[in-house]
Enzyme design. Sequence first.
Site, PDB file in Angstrom:
ATOM      1  N   GLY A   1       0.677  -1.629   0.202  1.00  0.00           N
ATOM      2  CA  GLY A   1      -0.304  -0.341  -0.126  1.00  0.00           C
ATOM      3  C   GLY A   1       0.938   1.193  -0.034  1.00  0.00           C
ATOM      4  O   GLY A   1       1.836   1.147   0.287  1.00  0.00           O
TER       5      GLY A   1
ATOM      6  N   ALA B   1      10.992   1.426   6.958  1.00  0.00           N
ATOM      7  CA  ALA B   1      12.033   2.025   6.054  1.00  0.00           C
ATOM      8  C   ALA B   1      12.135   2.884   7.249  1.00  0.00           C
ATOM      9  O   ALA B   1      11.224   4.501   7.663  1.00  0.00           O
ATOM     10  CB  ALA B   1      11.570   2.383   5.109  1.00  0.00           C
TER      11      ALA B   1
ATOM     12  N   CYS C   1       6.081   9.755  -0.568  1.00  0.00           N
ATOM     13  CA  CYS C   1       4.209   8.947   0.888  1.00  0.00           C
ATOM     14  C   CYS C   1       3.404  10.607   0.156  1.00  0.00           C
ATOM     15  O   CYS C   1       2.536  10.041   0.921  1.00  0.00           O
ATOM     16  CB  CYS C   1       4.416   9.064   1.721  1.00  0.00           C
ATOM     17  SG  CYS C   1       5.785   7.845   2.579  1.00  0.00           S
TER      18      CYS C   1
END
Length: 221
Positions: A84, A165, A181
């Site tokens: 996702g 991460a 993001c």
Amino acid sequence: MNAPLASADWRGAGGAAAAGFWLGRVPCEPTWRAMQRFTDQRQPDTPDEIWLLEHDPVFTLGMNADRSHVLSPGDIPVLQIDRGGQVTFHGPGQLVVYPLLDVRRAGLTVRALVTALERAVIEYCARFGIRAECRASAPGVYVDGAKLASVGLRIRRGGSYHGLALNIGMDLEPFRRINPCGYAGLAVTQLSDLGGPDDVAQVAAEFAPLLATMLCRPGSC
């Protein structure tokens, strides 16, 4: 060869043991394919594993990511994968943590797994006097509004892969080539700039047992 991190062993609610492995620096796509194979071939009694590693430089896009968030990749490859989320950057100096867990056996919801990953980062930061936080509206971990860690998961056949991460001591310039993001202008930070360690293998060895603790008792943000 995978180096086991014995201190990363944990047992979920179902009692199945897991082990952590330090993989070193590995390319992203073959590692992703290996996670898929592990998930597809696992049996009800397959032990869980947690992979800790660094990736060669790569931008990754989630399944439904908007490619317009990749502004100027230059010579860094762009890989669309099956997690996702939107776009992020992986590269040397970043700790990547892939929990390959039978979430049903472990008694974990997706939200609980995300929270465990975030809380482990927050508690690790606290060891160095760094005040980090998570946000209910935007998965990940932040320090003074700058993103320190990203979270993106996939659940398939009851198993989790992809994961976390955490920026340790890396070249942050590639983050300026994307909207991290999916957020234009989002600042990005890393542990070494905040007074924490800059050795990824060291952080992996210290972070693994902390994550194991969080997986056994995930809380809320």
